[in-house]
Design a protein around this motif. Structure first.
Motif, mmCIF file in Angstrom:
data_model
loop_
_atom_site.group_PDB
_atom_site.id
_atom_site.type_symbol
_atom_site.label_atom_id
_atom_site.label_comp_id
_atom_site.label_asym_id
_atom_site.label_seq_id
_atom_site.Cartn_x
_atom_site.Cartn_y
_atom_site.Cartn_z
ATOM 1 N N GLU A 215 0.788 -1.222 0.061
ATOM 2 C CA GLU A 215 -0.043 -0.115 -0.169
ATOM 3 C C GLU A 215 0.904 1.179 -0.073
ATOM 4 O OE1 GLU A 215 -3.459 2.182 2.696
ATOM 5 O OE2 GLU A 215 -2.733 0.055 3.065
ATOM 6 N N THR A 216 1.830 1.128 1.035
ATOM 7 C CA THR A 216 2.801 2.513 0.697
ATOM 8 C C THR A 216 3.385 2.662 -0.462
ATOM 9 O OG1 THR A 216 3.472 2.033 3.225
ATOM 10 C CG2 THR A 216 4.861 3.447 1.943
ATOM 11 N N LYS A 217 3.822 1.608 -1.290
ATOM 12 C CA LYS A 217 4.636 1.830 -2.511
ATOM 13 C C LYS A 217 3.335 2.075 -3.557
ATOM 14 C CE LYS A 217 8.403 -1.430 -1.735
ATOM 15 N NZ LYS A 217 8.979 -2.661 -2.210
ATOM 16 N N LEU A 218 2.359 1.538 -3.427
ATOM 17 C CA LEU A 218 1.419 1.768 -4.592
ATOM 18 C C LEU A 218 1.075 3.321 -4.480
ATOM 19 C CD1 LEU A 218 -0.032 0.513 -6.764
ATOM 20 C CD2 LEU A 218 -1.824 0.051 -5.312
ATOM 21 N N LYS B 247 2.909 10.584 -7.184
ATOM 22 C CA LYS B 247 4.127 11.213 -7.846
ATOM 23 C C LYS B 247 3.464 11.331 -9.476
ATOM 24 C CE LYS B 247 7.873 9.335 -5.052
ATOM 25 N NZ LYS B 247 9.042 8.408 -5.206
ATOM 26 N N HIS B 248 2.567 10.619 -9.744
ATOM 27 C CA HIS B 248 2.113 10.792 -11.160
ATOM 28 C C HIS B 248 1.901 12.024 -11.438
ATOM 29 C CE1 HIS B 248 0.825 9.400 -15.039
ATOM 30 N NE2 HIS B 248 -0.282 9.833 -15.081
ATOM 31 N N SER B 249 2.324 12.521 -12.778
ATOM 32 C CA SER B 249 2.040 13.797 -13.399
ATOM 33 C C SER B 249 0.583 14.242 -13.181
ATOM 34 C CB SER B 249 2.760 13.867 -14.594
ATOM 35 O OG SER B 249 2.058 13.170 -15.606
ATOM 36 N N ASN B 250 -0.387 13.408 -13.595
ATOM 37 C CA ASN B 250 -1.677 13.716 -13.506
ATOM 38 C C ASN B 250 -2.311 13.704 -12.147
ATOM 39 O OD1 ASN B 250 -4.603 14.290 -14.248
ATOM 40 N ND2 ASN B 250 -4.571 13.402 -16.065
ATOM 41 N N ASN C 145 -9.210 7.991 -18.903
ATOM 42 C CA ASN C 145 -8.877 6.513 -18.998
ATOM 43 C C ASN C 145 -7.572 6.362 -18.658
ATOM 44 O OD1 ASN C 145 -8.315 3.871 -19.849
ATOM 45 N ND2 ASN C 145 -8.908 4.248 -22.055
ATOM 46 N N PHE C 146 -7.285 5.772 -17.378
ATOM 47 C CA PHE C 146 -6.096 5.629 -16.586
ATOM 48 C C PHE C 146 -5.501 4.268 -16.607
ATOM 49 C CE2 PHE C 146 -9.463 4.811 -13.703
ATOM 50 C CZ PHE C 146 -9.078 3.749 -12.809
ATOM 51 N N ASN C 147 -6.238 3.432 -17.297
ATOM 52 C CA ASN C 147 -5.859 1.863 -17.355
ATOM 53 C C ASN C 147 -4.509 1.605 -17.552
ATOM 54 O OD1 ASN C 147 -6.828 -1.041 -16.904
ATOM 55 N ND2 ASN C 147 -5.998 -1.052 -19.009
ATOM 56 N N LYS C 148 -3.901 2.309 -18.524
ATOM 57 C CA LYS C 148 -2.455 1.844 -19.100
ATOM 58 C C LYS C 148 -1.526 2.479 -17.985
ATOM 59 C CE LYS C 148 0.731 2.845 -22.789
ATOM 60 N NZ LYS C 148 1.112 3.392 -24.033
ATOM 61 N N VAL C 149 -1.785 3.656 -17.413
ATOM 62 C CA VAL C 149 -0.718 4.037 -16.402
ATOM 63 C C VAL C 149 -0.754 3.039 -15.113
ATOM 64 C CG1 VAL C 149 -2.334 5.993 -15.542
ATOM 65 C CG2 VAL C 149 0.312 6.096 -15.401
ATOM 66 N N TRP C 150 -2.119 2.895 -14.924
ATOM 67 C CA TRP C 150 -2.272 2.073 -13.715
ATOM 68 C C TRP C 150 -1.513 0.876 -13.947
ATOM 69 C CZ3 TRP C 150 -3.838 1.570 -8.778
ATOM 70 C CH2 TRP C 150 -4.129 0.240 -8.237
ATOM 71 N N MET C 151 -1.647 0.005 -14.816
ATOM 72 C CA MET C 151 -0.913 -1.178 -15.043
ATOM 73 C C MET C 151 0.489 -0.967 -14.978
ATOM 74 S SD MET C 151 -3.243 -3.373 -15.752
ATOM 75 C CE MET C 151 -2.521 -4.786 -16.808
ATOM 76 N N GLU C 152 1.203 0.257 -15.372
ATOM 77 C CA GLU C 152 2.568 0.368 -15.259
ATOM 78 C C GLU C 152 3.165 0.720 -13.878
ATOM 79 O OE1 GLU C 152 3.058 3.598 -17.889
ATOM 80 O OE2 GLU C 152 2.964 2.286 -19.879
ATOM 81 N N ILE C 153 2.311 1.345 -13.034
ATOM 82 C CA ILE C 153 2.684 1.925 -11.746
ATOM 83 C C ILE C 153 2.206 0.645 -10.805
ATOM 84 C CG2 ILE C 153 1.579 3.017 -9.630
ATOM 85 C CD1 ILE C 153 1.051 5.505 -11.482
ATOM 86 N N LYS C 154 1.365 -0.329 -11.033
ATOM 87 C CA LYS C 154 1.337 -1.220 -10.096
ATOM 88 C C LYS C 154 2.595 -2.600 -10.239
ATOM 89 C CE LYS C 154 -2.147 -4.276 -12.353
ATOM 90 N NZ LYS C 154 -3.357 -4.891 -12.221
ATOM 91 N N ARG C 155 2.870 -2.622 -11.558
ATOM 92 C CA ARG C 155 4.089 -3.209 -11.869
ATOM 93 C C ARG C 155 5.162 -2.786 -11.272
ATOM 94 N NH1 ARG C 155 1.555 -4.616 -17.042
ATOM 95 N NH2 ARG C 155 2.605 -2.796 -17.925
ATOM 96 N N ALA C 156 5.449 -1.617 -11.229
ATOM 97 C CA ALA C 156 6.660 -0.909 -10.727
ATOM 98 C C ALA C 156 6.431 -1.050 -9.162
ATOM 99 C CB ALA C 156 6.822 0.680 -10.998
ATOM 100 N N GLY D 178 5.450 -3.676 -7.378
ATOM 101 C CA GLY D 178 5.650 -4.942 -7.123
ATOM 102 C C GLY D 178 4.404 -5.739 -6.911
ATOM 103 N N CYS D 179 3.253 -5.235 -7.488
ATOM 104 C CA CYS D 179 1.933 -5.748 -7.031
ATOM 105 C C CYS D 179 1.217 -5.775 -8.366
ATOM 106 C CB CYS D 179 1.394 -4.965 -6.058
ATOM 107 S SG CYS D 179 1.206 -3.262 -6.137
ATOM 108 N N ALA D 180 1.893 -6.705 -9.503
ATOM 109 C CA ALA D 180 1.270 -6.487 -10.789
ATOM 110 C C ALA D 180 0.027 -7.289 -10.685
ATOM 111 C CB ALA D 180 2.101 -7.202 -11.666
ATOM 112 N N ASP D 181 -0.292 -8.307 -9.748
ATOM 113 C CA ASP D 181 -1.486 -9.021 -9.460
ATOM 114 C C ASP D 181 -2.647 -8.545 -8.906
ATOM 115 O OD1 ASP D 181 -0.182 -9.103 -7.052
ATOM 116 O OD2 ASP D 181 -1.428 -11.030 -6.868
#
Length: 360
Positions: A184-187, A193-196, A285-296, A298-301
């Protein structure tokens, strides 16, 4: 009595003209087949069991699905429309060239089994990657409704709906994926930090309120009442409107979102994207950036919908009753609510210790 004549090409054409029924014509290679069909069809007419199978025999599944997507799907909610168009692709790949009348229960069962086994999808190593049971269930639901519409509204002479005779895949166990403290802290740090800034507001509002992503991104200014600290949802998954109370944190987030300087006066959406070719702004539509952020992080699933699960579980852990949680989340039944509530065992340990102290 049927009229059977030989055509110039050497085939046999059977023509049935009977009062109260449309003229029925069918061509056969052999005269015997034409006679057998004529007797059988006239017998069905006499017994009131006649079905005009011609249109269903000429109409391919691909064309039937195209008509369904053009006539039926547009009457459904946007999210459902998108899902049905996606599910139509594998259905067309398998059934597309069959006549609608040629789709049998056996074929539907074959489709179900191939999709569940992943025979139509291979990974980089050539191994089959099975589809989720719920994915196949939704595809069969679309297939079944197409046949229902063809039978009841399009007047096609189908003997039955083949999907009704096929077992649906058993639903899988409800997800109980929750964030641990580190995740939760990392996510949330990555989201912040995201620009939007809209991404931060959307994710944190989901945790605070338990609203679905589709409910959040389609919010209009008129739906948020800051004076009463509530959000009024008009279109929900179960079609019933509901009013969601806002916590102090959620209220603060909405205040920031409503004060977004990037919103022009003509934009009614709270969370909006860039203008399209038609110059209209649609939901962010934030799906693409959400996928990238959660992978980074460490909680891709971890899925966005799991934030709803997290929120509802926290409501329960905070001591809210089932009725109170249901009023916030919008679950129609306690059984459905239980699928989304997952209490942390470590939190229950502390409660059990308190009970033990009282007993002593």
């Amino acid at each position: 009595m049927a009229t059977i004549v030989k055509t110039p090409s050497g085939t046999w054409k059977a023509v049935i003209r009977k009062t109260g029924f449309p003229t029925t014509i069918k061509t056969f290679r052999l005269k015997k087949d034409a006679e057998d069909w004529s007797r059988r069809t006239e017998d069905e007419m006499v017994r009131g069991m006649y079905l005009q199978r011609g249109p269903a025999e000429r109409l391919t599944f691909e064309k039937a699905m195209k008509r369904y997507l053009a006539e039926v799907t547009p009457n459904k909610r946007p999210f459902t429309q998108t899902g049905e168009r996606q599910r139509a692709v594998p259905l067309n790949d398998f059934f597309g060239k069959y006549a609608l009348a040629g789709v049998t229960a056996e074929l539907v069962a074959q489709y179900r089994d191939k999709r569940l086994a992943g025979e139509d999808r291979k990974d980089a190593d050539g191994k089959a990657t099975p589809r989720a049971a719920n994915t196949v269930r939704l595809e069969l639901a679309l297939l079944g409704h197409l046949f229902t519409v063809a039978l009841k509204e399009w007047g096609l002479g189908l003997a039955y709906n083949p999907v009704l005779n096929v077992r649906r895949p058993a639903p899988g166990p409800g997800r109980n994926r929750r964030l641990n403290t580190d995740e939760e802290t990392k996510l949330l740090a990555a989201v912040d930090k995201h620009s939007n800034p809209m991404l931060r507001w959307i994710v944190r509002i989901a945790v605070e309120t338990g609203m679905r992503s589709s409910e959040i991104v389609t919010l209009r200014l008129s739906q948020v009442d800051m004076a009463k600290r509530v959000v009024r949802l008009i279109e929900t998954k179960n079609t019933l409107p509901r009013t969601v109370p806002l916590s102090t944190q959620a209220t603060s987030l909405f205040k920031e979102a409503l004060a977004n300087p990037a919103r022009s006066k003509d934009v009614d959406l709270i969370f909006f994207g860039e203008p399209g070719k038609d110059e209209k702004r649609r939901p962010y539509n934030f799906n693409k950036v959400w996928m990238e952020i959660k992978r980074a992080a460490g909680c891709a699933d971890f899925r966005f919908h799991d934030l709803r699960h997290e929120a509802v579980s926290r409501f329960v852990e905070a001591g809210l009753s089932d009725q109170e949680v249901s009023a916030i989340s919008g679950h129609k039944s306690m059984q459905m609510l239980k699928r989304y509530t997952h209490l942390r065992a470590e939190d229950l340990v502390a409660k059990l210790d308190k009970i033990g102290c009282v007993a002593e």
